[in-house]
Design an enzyme around this catalytic site. Structure first.
Site, PDB file in Angstrom:
ATOM      1  N   ASN A  74       1.286  -1.298   0.325  1.00  0.00           N
ATOM      2  CA  ASN A  74       0.616   0.065   0.117  1.00  0.00           C
ATOM      3  C   ASN A  74       1.104   1.585   0.240  1.00  0.00           C
ATOM      4  OD1 ASN A  74      -2.554   1.314  -0.388  1.00  0.00           O
ATOM      5  ND2 ASN A  74      -2.081   1.898   2.297  1.00  0.00           N
ATOM      6  N   GLU A  75       0.570   1.289  -1.117  1.00  0.00           N
ATOM      7  CA  GLU A  75       1.520   3.011  -1.286  1.00  0.00           C
ATOM      8  C   GLU A  75       2.666   3.058  -0.741  1.00  0.00           C
ATOM      9  OE1 GLU A  75      -0.833   5.879   1.429  1.00  0.00           O
ATOM     10  OE2 GLU A  75      -2.151   5.727   0.040  1.00  0.00           O
ATOM     11  N   PRO A  76       3.353   1.826  -2.072  1.00  0.00           N
ATOM     12  CA  PRO A  76       4.947   1.831  -1.296  1.00  0.00           C
ATOM     13  C   PRO A  76       6.158   3.292  -1.567  1.00  0.00           C
ATOM     14  CG  PRO A  76       4.300   1.114  -3.773  1.00  0.00           C
ATOM     15  CD  PRO A  76       3.448   1.466  -3.195  1.00  0.00           C
ATOM     16  N   PRO A 126      -0.912   0.853  -5.472  1.00  0.00           N
ATOM     17  CA  PRO A 126      -1.682   1.413  -5.436  1.00  0.00           C
ATOM     18  C   PRO A 126      -0.537   2.410  -4.351  1.00  0.00           C
ATOM     19  CG  PRO A 126      -2.423   0.542  -3.291  1.00  0.00           C
ATOM     20  CD  PRO A 126      -0.965  -0.931  -3.937  1.00  0.00           C
ATOM     21  N   ASN A 149      -4.709   6.625  -5.286  1.00  0.00           N
ATOM     22  CA  ASN A 149      -5.401   6.967  -3.262  1.00  0.00           C
ATOM     23  C   ASN A 149      -5.882   8.352  -3.407  1.00  0.00           C
ATOM     24  OD1 ASN A 149      -5.785   4.589  -2.446  1.00  0.00           O
ATOM     25  ND2 ASN A 149      -3.950   4.222  -1.604  1.00  0.00           N
TER      26      ASN A 149
END
Length: 872
Positions: free
Chosen positions: A118-120, A157, A201
């Site tokens: 998630n949002e790396p 994402p 996101n």
């Protein structure tokens, strides 16, 4: 000719234009389960279906969760959380993960994507392993392709801080940060090769902290802000359009102008900050969902948006790296109650979404501060301890509970710890060095709720509770069999019997008449009702019944009337000759206290047999009904796995209706003597209601026990009963009793009355007894008609039971008025189709099987002749 050409071109343009995806096909929801206590997955699935949600991005992968999605046709994006990325860091690990989490479920669950981390590349909360995110994504995709599921795409994402400059400056100037551009290009190339979506996101409220935004109006989609962003010839009136187009601009600059962009997360929190409140969340979604429903896009991408709402429920174990509001993104509270009005259907109605059904809360107890201020350092230490171990985000500045007094805040912290620890008395979770005390008066204020936790879901341990219930029922059933055998061997049954001969007169009679299962009406009711009007004898009955709980014996007495053999013969010798009928056998010797037990035992066997057959036959219908609700857009229904979970329901089928054996039949016979023949319907209606009331005394407590066992508070049924009674009193076993009667009492009365009256009318018209198919036909019609008539009661009962402490409805009449006002009168008939189908077919099978089984048992009874009786 010119006009014809125009028409042809217009026709071609219309049919060449691809159909625009419907609103429900473009809107999904994120579902995370990072909470202390979790709702049962099946409850959440029902909530999704009730609210028309057809797409889910799933953060938590367990067998119970994935299995709950089976055959629902809900599109599922499954995620690999960041904490598990090191488990899929090699090719072999990726193959193993795909086998365990995709291949195992793919024939039943509609999995569309695998989301990696998630949002790396976000500046906030970045972890070193994220540098390997590209190879992990590629390994998973390769494993999917090798397994034959290349239609499932992998993606990652991203948050808006991957863009520079700020999206709120000029979206057309946005590009990916230089320090991550190399990885982003590899990532985008992978997406293009596999036709996977780019997940963007968008968190409007975060812009306040990220860019020191002062005009919060710009964050809402209703475009009421006085500020705008002028970018070339484009004017942006809200932040959503600006951020979305900033992503689009960055993709175009890097050679991916046509890449599909899906909003992976978008929402508004309701607590933990000044602007995080219910009013703003309601306003935000009212504008955003209207935009989606109308098919609006953005200036750079005018086509309709695709988005996943963040989040379905609050998660009280989420890290608060950015702000305390991170634990309050949910549309629903932790217990499945709706927090604000939001019309997920896109129709713009001012309504609350459908809440979770069947949620069981812990007892109404709270742990509060006892106001001992002698040692303030001890008070502060325990306050800090309680908050660190639980969730005090509502106490943060701007939170809904930030206005509490000092002592109230201490109480709030103590209670949060107490509830998260499931009110465990053995752990002294309300001790706090002598500063805590348990109260039963709710300490909540008008704006700050002191919550009561829900019972924890057993999930993967669900079979343990089911097996425990089965063991209790099986043990008691074996005891019942042993007791019956003992009484037979020791002569407690005197088997000089009564029978009706081919002329339907009584050859012998005795002092005991046995009552029948309520679902089997007397095989020759006309003859019995007439013949039992001349003399009265005393008899006894035993009802054996329960639902998902221990067998219960209820002993009582009744009066019945029996005609003498001579009078009967003279009265009936002119009647039409009929085939021999099988009725309850009775003894003619000295009355013994257990003489009636055998026939009631046979009734229980017949009822249990019919119940098992009905449950086994109809269980798939409920599953198909759920799939139909999910696939109303035209999706295909897969007819596999229709019996998943059947065993748990069969555990309570045998005793489900046995209470009627000792209540309905004798009550009916007594009332038929009281009322004149033209008022027999009143007798049947009243007997059905009384039988239902008696059965509810078993069904409600056992349902309460079953639910509490399923949610892990108790390990066995006896422990559950003992502890519920000790903590809540006997009334705790009858939670929801009133709303249960609201639906079931009228249903029982109407169904049995209709069945009896239809059967009598059929027999009079046919001038003969009904055969099994005819009994089944009458049962089907009575059941279906009753199901239709009582559907509004079922809707009202459901709404009243699931509203919890929200008190949306003040009572039955208020519930009806509110439903009609907000949703229209048709809402009172919601679910009538599946309900009529289920009950109609169930009535057919139940009555047919029960009549047949009872007759079979009667035929196998030994018949002992009285040596002094005349032989024909």
């Amino acid at each position: 000719m010119g006009h014809t050409l125009v028409v042809i071109l217009a026709f071609c343009m219309v049919f060449a234009t691809p159909a625009r995806a419907s609103y429900s096909d473009r809107l999904g929801v994120n579902w995370g389960r990072h909470t202390t206590q979790k709702l049962l997955p099946s409850m959440v699935i029902d909530m999704l279906l009730e609210n028309g949600i057809k797409k889910v991005k799933l953060f938590s992968l367990t067998d119970a969760v994935l299995t709950a999605f089976a055959f629902t046709q809900i599109e599922v994006m499954v995620s690999i959380p960041s904490v598990l990325l090191n488990e899929v860091n090699t090719t072999d690990d990726a193959r193993d993960w795909v086998q365990r989490n995709i291949v195992k479920y793919i024939n039943e669950v509609n999995i569309t994507n695998v989301v990696i981390g998630n949002e790396p590349f976000s500046i906030v909360d970045n972890e070193p392993l994220y540098l390997q995110i590209i190879s992990i994504m590629q390994n998973i995709q390769t494993a999917l392709n090798e397994a034959g599921y290349d239609n499932i795409k992998t993606t990652v994402p991203h948050f808006s801080d991957v863009l520079v400059p700020s999206p709120l400056e000029k979206p057309s100037q946005a590009d990916f940060r230089e320090d991550i551009k190399e990885y982003m290009l590899q990532f985008l190339t992978h997406l293009k090769q596999h036709d996977a979506p780019f997940l963007a996101n968008i968190s409007p409220i975060f812009l306040i902290h990220q860019f020191n935004l002062t005009d919060t109006e710009f964050l809402f989609v209703d475009n009421n802000s006085s500020d705008t962003i002028r970018d070339n010839n484009v004017i942006y009136a809200n932040a959503i359009d600006a951020i979305y187009d900033a992503y689009v601009s960055a993709l175009e600059k890097n050679g991916f102008p046509e890449m599909r962009v899906v909003i992976g997360q978008i929402g508004w929190p309701t607590d933990g900050a000044a602007v995080a409140n219910v009013a703003n969340a309601e306003r935000f979604f009212k504008g955003f969902l209207k935009k989606m429903a109308e098919g609006q896009g953005t200036p750079l991408r005018p086509k309709p948006l695709e988005a996943y709402i963040y989040n379905l429920q609050d998660e009280n174990k989420i890290k608060t790296t950015w702000s305390p509001y991170q634990r309050h993104w949910g549309i629903f509270k932790f217990d499945g109650r709706a927090k604000y009005k939001i019309d997920l259907s896109g129709q713009g109605r001012d309504i609350y979404p459908q809440p979770a059904m069947g949620v069981v809360a812990l007892p109404l107890r709270w742990c509060v501060f006892n106001n001992d201020m002698i040692n303030m350092s001890k008070v502060q230490w325990n306050f800090d301890f309680a908050c660190n171990q639980s969730d005090c985000s509502s106490l943060e500045p701007g939170g809904v509970c930030s206005g509490l007094s000092y002592n109230q805040k201490i109480s709030y912290a103590f209670n949060m710890f107490y509830q998260i620890k499931t009110q465990r008395a053995n752990d002294l979770v309300c001790k706090f060095d002598g500063l805590g005390k348990i109260v039963t008066q709710n300490p909540s204020t008008k704006v700050c709720e002191f919550p009561v936790e829900i019972l924890m879901s057993l999930e993967d341990r669900g079979w343990t509770a089911m097996a425990s219930g089965l063991a209790v029922n099986f043990s008691l059933l074996m005891f019942f069999f042993a007791f019956y055998g003992f009484t037979r061997q020791n002569g407690l049954f005197n088997d000089t019997l009564i029978e009706f001969n081919s002329y339907t007169h009584i050859k012998q009679f005795s002092s005991l008449q046995l009552s029948h299962h309520p679902s089997i009406f007397t095989h020759n009711q006309r003859d019995l009702s007439h013949s039992t009007s001349l003399c009265t004898v005393n008899s006894s009955y035993i009802a054996v019944g329960s639902l998902m709980g221990p067998f219960t014996l209820a002993v009582g007495t009744k009066s019945s009337t029996i005609v003498s053999s001579d009078a009967s013969y003279e009265k009936m010798q002119n009647m039409e000759l009929e085939p021999k009928k099988f009725f309850a056998s009775v003894s003619s010797g000295e009355e013994k206290p257990f003489d009636f037990l055998r026939t009631l035992f046979e009734g229980v066997i017949a009822g249990g047999t019919a119940g098992v057959v009905v449950e086994t036959a109809l269980y798939p219908i409920d599953t198909i009904k759920t799939r139909l609700q999910a696939a109303r857009g035209g999706g295909q229904i897969v007819l596999k796995g229709l019996y998943s979970g059947l065993a748990g329901n069969l555990a309570g089928v045998l005793p489900a209706s046995a209470m009627f054996v000792g209540v309905y039949e004798p009550t009916k016979q007594k009332l038929l003597k009281v009322f004149p023949e033209n008022l027999s319907a009143v007798a049947h209606l009243t007997a059905g209601a009384i039988g239902g009331l008696a059965a509810s005394l078993i069904r409600v407590p056992t349902e309460v026990v079953k639910q509490r066992m399923q949610t892990s508070q108790f390990a066995s049924a006896p422990d559950a009963v003992r502890l519920i009674v000790s903590k809540e009193g006997f009334k705790g076993l009858y939670a929801g009793f009133g709303s249960f009667l609201l639906r079931d009492l009228p249903f029982d009365a109407i169904q049995f009355c209709l069945y009896e009256q239809l059967r009598i009318g059929y027999k009079l018209a046919a001038k003969r007894d009904l055969n099994d198919p005819e009994n089944a036909m009458v049962g089907a019609f009575a059941g279906a008609l009753t199901g239709a008539i009582t559907t509004p009661l079922d809707v009202i009962k459901t709404r009243l039971m699931v509203q919890g402490s929200a008190n949306q409805y003040k009572g039955i009449f208020d519930c009806v008025q509110t439903i009609v006002k907000e949703e229209g009168p048709p809402a009172l008939l919601k679910g009538i189709g599946p309900r009529v189908l289920w009950i109609g077919i169930g009535g057919s099978i139940f009555f047919g099987v029960l009549e047949s089984t009872k007759r079979y048992l009667a035929q196998r009874r030994p018949i002992h002749q009285d040596p002094y009786s005349k032989q024909d």
